[in-house]
Design a protein around this motif. Structure first.
Motif, PDB file in Angstrom:
ATOM      1  N   PHE B 223      14.187  -8.917 -11.445  1.00 30.91           N
ATOM      2  CA  PHE B 223      12.770  -9.098 -11.124  1.00 30.91           C
ATOM      3  C   PHE B 223      12.458  -8.405  -9.795  1.00 30.91           C
ATOM      4  CE2 PHE B 223      13.848 -12.483 -13.939  1.00 30.91           C
ATOM      5  CZ  PHE B 223      12.702 -12.743 -14.674  1.00 30.91           C
ATOM      6  N   GLU B 224      11.264  -7.832  -9.726  1.00 34.56           N
ATOM      7  CA  GLU B 224      10.798  -7.240  -8.472  1.00 34.56           C
ATOM      8  C   GLU B 224       9.386  -7.747  -8.204  1.00 34.56           C
ATOM      9  OE1 GLU B 224      12.863  -5.700  -6.652  1.00 34.56           O
ATOM     10  OE2 GLU B 224      14.425  -5.224  -8.124  1.00 34.56           O
ATOM     11  N   GLY B 225       8.983  -7.719  -6.934  1.00 34.81           N
ATOM     12  CA  GLY B 225       7.673  -8.270  -6.606  1.00 34.81           C
ATOM     13  C   GLY B 225       6.950  -7.509  -5.511  1.00 34.81           C
ATOM     14  N   TYR B 226       5.634  -7.677  -5.500  1.00 33.98           N
ATOM     15  CA  TYR B 226       4.765  -7.037  -4.507  1.00 33.98           C
ATOM     16  C   TYR B 226       3.744  -8.079  -4.077  1.00 33.98           C
ATOM     17  CZ  TYR B 226       1.900  -3.251  -2.472  1.00 33.98           C
ATOM     18  OH  TYR B 226       1.219  -2.423  -1.623  1.00 33.98           O
ATOM     19  N   LEU B 227       3.846  -8.484  -2.814  1.00 33.46           N
ATOM     20  CA  LEU B 227       3.007  -9.567  -2.308  1.00 33.46           C
ATOM     21  C   LEU B 227       1.957  -8.996  -1.352  1.00 33.46           C
ATOM     22  CD1 LEU B 227       4.111 -12.974  -0.966  1.00 33.46           C
ATOM     23  CD2 LEU B 227       3.044 -11.418   0.627  1.00 33.46           C
ATOM     24  N   ILE B 228       0.714  -9.427  -1.503  1.00 35.26           N
ATOM     25  CA  ILE B 228      -0.337  -8.995  -0.582  1.00 35.26           C
ATOM     26  C   ILE B 228      -0.845 -10.224   0.164  1.00 35.26           C
ATOM     27  CG2 ILE B 228      -2.601  -7.901  -0.339  1.00 35.26           C
ATOM     28  CD1 ILE B 228      -2.033  -6.466  -3.025  1.00 35.26           C
ATOM     29  N   ASP B 229      -0.832 -10.138   1.499  1.00 37.55           N
ATOM     30  CA  ASP B 229      -1.259 -11.299   2.275  1.00 37.55           C
ATOM     31  C   ASP B 229      -2.703 -11.145   2.757  1.00 37.55           C
ATOM     32  OD1 ASP B 229      -1.345  -9.789   4.632  1.00 37.55           O
ATOM     33  OD2 ASP B 229       0.612 -10.485   5.323  1.00 37.55           O
ATOM     34  N   ALA B 230      -3.194 -12.186   3.425  1.00 39.90           N
ATOM     35  CA  ALA B 230      -4.594 -12.228   3.834  1.00 39.90           C
ATOM     36  C   ALA B 230      -4.913 -11.181   4.894  1.00 39.90           C
ATOM     37  CB  ALA B 230      -4.939 -13.626   4.346  1.00 39.90           C
ATOM     38  N   GLY B 231      -3.885 -10.560   5.472  1.00 41.29           N
ATOM     39  CA  GLY B 231      -4.110  -9.509   6.455  1.00 41.29           C
ATOM     40  C   GLY B 231      -4.102  -8.113   5.852  1.00 41.29           C
ATOM     41  N   GLY B 232      -3.973  -8.039   4.528  1.00 41.56           N
ATOM     42  CA  GLY B 232      -3.945  -6.725   3.898  1.00 41.56           C
ATOM     43  C   GLY B 232      -2.588  -6.054   3.998  1.00 41.56           C
ATOM     44  N   GLN B 233      -1.587  -6.837   4.304  1.00 36.14           N
ATOM     45  CA  GLN B 233      -0.228  -6.322   4.428  1.00 36.14           C
ATOM     46  C   GLN B 233       0.548  -6.686   3.167  1.00 36.14           C
ATOM     47  OE1 GLN B 233       0.248  -4.652   7.200  1.00 36.14           O
ATOM     48  NE2 GLN B 233       2.440  -4.213   7.200  1.00 36.14           N
ATOM     49  N   ALA B 234       1.309  -5.737   2.657  1.00 34.40           N
ATOM     50  CA  ALA B 234       2.092  -5.992   1.451  1.00 34.40           C
ATOM     51  C   ALA B 234       3.566  -6.089   1.801  1.00 34.40           C
ATOM     52  CB  ALA B 234       1.874  -4.868   0.447  1.00 34.40           C
ATOM     53  N   THR B 235       4.284  -6.933   1.078  1.00 34.30           N
ATOM     54  CA  THR B 235       5.734  -7.031   1.228  1.00 34.30           C
ATOM     55  C   THR B 235       6.362  -6.745  -0.126  1.00 34.30           C
ATOM     56  OG1 THR B 235       5.421  -8.732   2.912  1.00 34.30           O
ATOM     57  CG2 THR B 235       7.625  -8.515   1.994  1.00 34.30           C
ATOM     58  N   LEU B 236       7.369  -5.879  -0.126  1.00 28.87           N
ATOM     59  CA  LEU B 236       7.989  -5.423  -1.360  1.00 28.87           C
ATOM     60  C   LEU B 236       9.412  -5.955  -1.465  1.00 28.87           C
ATOM     61  CD1 LEU B 236       6.155  -3.047  -0.006  1.00 28.87           C
ATOM     62  CD2 LEU B 236       7.250  -1.581  -1.680  1.00 28.87           C
ATOM     63  N   THR B 237       9.835  -6.308  -2.674  1.00 26.80           N
ATOM     64  CA  THR B 237      11.255  -6.604  -2.860  1.00 26.80           C
ATOM     65  C   THR B 237      12.018  -5.282  -2.821  1.00 26.80           C
ATOM     66  OG1 THR B 237      10.979  -6.529  -5.264  1.00 26.80           O
ATOM     67  CG2 THR B 237      10.882  -8.700  -4.215  1.00 26.80           C
ATOM     68  N   THR B 238      13.337  -5.373  -2.620  1.00 27.89           N
ATOM     69  CA  THR B 238      14.105  -4.155  -2.345  1.00 27.89           C
ATOM     70  C   THR B 238      14.108  -3.147  -3.500  1.00 27.89           C
ATOM     71  OG1 THR B 238      16.053  -5.439  -2.897  1.00 27.89           O
ATOM     72  CG2 THR B 238      15.626  -5.099  -0.577  1.00 27.89           C
ATOM     73  N   GLY B 239      14.007  -3.634  -4.739  1.00 30.53           N
ATOM     74  CA  GLY B 239      14.048  -2.699  -5.857  1.00 30.53           C
ATOM     75  C   GLY B 239      12.685  -2.339  -6.414  1.00 30.53           C
ATOM     76  N   PHE B 240      11.630  -2.786  -5.765  1.00 33.30           N
ATOM     77  CA  PHE B 240      10.293  -2.583  -6.324  1.00 33.30           C
ATOM     78  C   PHE B 240       9.943  -1.097  -6.443  1.00 33.30           C
ATOM     79  CE2 PHE B 240       5.635  -2.427  -6.200  1.00 33.30           C
ATOM     80  CZ  PHE B 240       5.338  -3.331  -7.200  1.00 33.30           C
ATOM     81  N   GLY B 241      10.471  -0.303  -5.487  1.00 38.24           N
ATOM     82  CA  GLY B 241      10.142   1.123  -5.432  1.00 38.24           C
ATOM     83  C   GLY B 241      10.437   1.882  -6.716  1.00 38.24           C
ATOM     84  N   ARG B 242      11.358   1.392  -7.511  1.00 37.16           N
ATOM     85  CA  ARG B 242      11.688   2.144  -8.721  1.00 37.16           C
ATOM     86  C   ARG B 242      10.530   2.190  -9.711  1.00 37.16           C
ATOM     87  NH1 ARG B 242      14.927  -2.620 -10.838  1.00 37.16           N
ATOM     88  NH2 ARG B 242      16.550  -1.918  -9.449  1.00 37.16           N
ATOM     89  N   TYR B 243       9.590   1.273  -9.573  1.00 33.23           N
ATOM     90  CA  TYR B 243       8.434   1.281 -10.476  1.00 33.23           C
ATOM     91  C   TYR B 243       7.227   2.008  -9.892  1.00 33.23           C
ATOM     92  CZ  TYR B 243      11.043  -2.473 -12.725  1.00 33.23           C
ATOM     93  OH  TYR B 243      12.014  -3.212 -13.337  1.00 33.23           O
ATOM     94  N   VAL B 244       7.309   2.361  -8.615  1.00 36.80           N
ATOM     95  CA  VAL B 244       6.115   2.842  -7.922  1.00 36.80           C
ATOM     96  C   VAL B 244       5.892   4.334  -8.150  1.00 36.80           C
ATOM     97  CG1 VAL B 244       5.041   3.187  -5.666  1.00 36.80           C
ATOM     98  CG2 VAL B 244       6.236   1.047  -6.161  1.00 36.80           C
ATOM     99  N   LEU B 245       4.701   4.654  -8.639  1.00 32.01           N
ATOM    100  CA  LEU B 245       4.303   6.059  -8.758  1.00 32.01           C
ATOM    101  C   LEU B 245       3.596   6.476  -7.469  1.00 32.01           C
ATOM    102  CD1 LEU B 245       3.860   8.623 -10.549  1.00 32.01           C
ATOM    103  CD2 LEU B 245       1.691   7.611 -11.230  1.00 32.01           C
ATOM    104  N   SER B 246       2.671   5.623  -7.017  1.00 31.88           N
ATOM    105  CA  SER B 246       1.984   5.929  -5.755  1.00 31.88           C
ATOM    106  C   SER B 246       1.405   4.653  -5.171  1.00 31.88           C
ATOM    107  CB  SER B 246       0.862   6.932  -5.972  1.00 31.88           C
ATOM    108  OG  SER B 246      -0.138   6.398  -6.824  1.00 31.88           O
TER     109      SER B 246
END
Lengths: 194, 246
Positions: B223-246
């Motif tokens: 499982f991978e995750g992408y969290l967006i907080d109330a400050g507009g900051q995102a936190t990514l799990t370590t393997g999330f990048g493999r799904y990211v196009l942009s």
């Protein structure tokens, strides 16, 4: 959950990690609260600045997904067999929104008040059928502050969100306010009827 | 062939590339209608309403209902109780039914021989094969500050994507350890998992954990995750990048 076992550290390590993470979160929020108090009104301007659309970044070469599908945990229910075993009941009533025929075109619904703000939809009709629904107005979150932290979660990377312009097939997001959504769409589709 | 219907109070879209069989897509929508009739807490005639009203004992309920209860209990245990369909006075299984129904709908298409399709119910997605350009399906993550925008583009094939968030329905995610506490520090948590059932249940539970939820996802193999907080900051799990196009 055997597939997750290998990732589990020892109980001691977990406890230490748990407490350090908790302490970290508590400290962060204290700092955040203080910070919030201090900057207050600056947030809106900063939020506007950071919401400016950015040009999509150059295409990265994505690695192929390497995950192996985990076995579904409760085989009797969540298996392929289950959906075969439980044939879908024929719908007793057609969903109202699917009742055609509509005239092809784009139809805009009214702005409907939702809990967090307004919802307004645009319905696209192709071949007499509802083909797409998009949003013209939306509940907007006021950004409470910008980059309240430069910390990432321990060992996880973090980034400021950036608006992307690439075309997508599907959008993932929290489920929309159903009532406001349905109201706006209903009116849009009424105007699509011949 | 792409079709959208409003069912279960949300837009449901099915796009199938390898079939023009309208009756197949109809059977998928009929399945969602059936699920709604059994599990909707908004319908007095549903089985879940009968249970909540005390007219039906859970142990006497249908096989489907028993399955959902068993899966909900399993998920509760796997998430330290953060996932819980018990609301103090009634059951609300919506947090597990949706992902399960989408996964079953995808199975209907697979059984019919389809390999390139997606099923999207209210922003939770199961995507198989490729899109009409022969590429993995492109999934945008909605901007919680402006739902007309996307803030991440993923390439998805053979997995499920689910997003839990507060930005539109209000505080509909329930923290069983603090029922009255609004979950306001994070706005959106997107989870990619082996299928949408898995992604959805863990996204729901991890969102209820607040900021720590991303660490929970980080620990889950597959499982991978992408969290967006109330400050507009995102936190990514370590393997999330493999799904990211942009």
């Amino acid at each position: 959950m055997s597939q997750r076992q290998p990732n589990r550290p020892s109980p001691l390590l977990r406890a230490v990690k748990k407490y350090s993470v908790s302490a970290f979160v508590v400290c962060s929020f204290t700092a955040y609260a203080v910070h919030e108090r201090m900057i207050g009104a600056d947030a809106t301007a900063a939020a506007a600045a950071s919401q400016a659309p950015s040009v999509a970044v150059a295409r990265q070469v994505p690695l192929p997904p390497t995950i192996t599908p985990a076995p579904r945990q409760i085989a009797p229910g969540r298996s392929t067999g289950a959906s075969a075993m439980l044939p879908p009941a024929p719908p007793t009533a057609e969903p109202t929104a699917a009742l055609g025929p509509y005239k092809d075109g784009e139809y805009t619904g009214p702005i409907v008040d939702a809990y967090f703000g307004n919802v307004q939809v645009k319905a696209t009709v192709q071949n007499g059928q509802l083909a797409d629904v998009s949003f013209l107005d939306f509940p907007n979150h006021r950004r409470t502050s910008v980059r309240i932290n430069n910390y990432a979660m321990p060992y996880l990377t973090s980034e400021a969100i950036q608006v992307q312009s690439a075309r997508v097939n599907i959008i993932s997001g929290a489920t929309l306010t159903s009532e406001a959504f349905a109201q706006s769409l209903h009116v849009a589709l009424e105007s699509a009827k011949s | 062939m792409k079709t959208t219907r409003i069912l279960m109070g949300m837009p449901i879209t099915v796009e199938v590339l390898d079939s023009n069989d309208e009756s197949l897509v109809e059977s998928v929508f009929a399945y969602f209608t059936h699920v709604d009739e059994v599990f909707s807490t908004y319908k007095d005639t549903s089985e879940i309403s009968a249970i909540n009203a005390g007219r039906l004992r859970p142990e006497e309920a249908s096989v489907e209902m028993q399955t959902i209860f068993a899966m909900a209990e399993q998920t509760r245990q796997e998430t330290d109780g953060y996932f819980n369909i018990w609301r103090g006075d009634r059951y609300d299984p919506a947090g597990i039914v949706k992902g399960w129904a989408i996964a079953n709908a995808a199975d209907i298409l697979r059984l019919a021989g389809c390999a390139n399709f997606y099923v999207d119910a209210g922003g939770d997605i199961e995507a198989a094969g490729h899109n009409d350009e022969g590429l993995p399906w492109r999934v945008g993550i909605r901007n919680p500050f402006d739902i007309r925008q996307i803030v991440k583009v993923l390439e998805i094939s053979g997995c499920g994507v689910a997003t839990s968030g507060t930005y539109i329905r209000g505080q509909h995610v329930y923290d069983p350890y603090a029922p009255g506490r609004p979950i306001d520090e994070i706005l959106s948590l997107t989870v990619v998992g082996p299928n949408v059932y898995e992604a959805d249940r863990f996204a729901t539970a991890a969102f209820a954990m607040g900021r720590r939820g991303i660490l929970f996802i980080e620990q889950l193999a597959g499982f991978e995750g992408y969290l967006i907080d109330a400050g507009g900051q995102a936190t990514l799990t370590t393997g999330f990048g493999r799904y990211v196009l942009s």
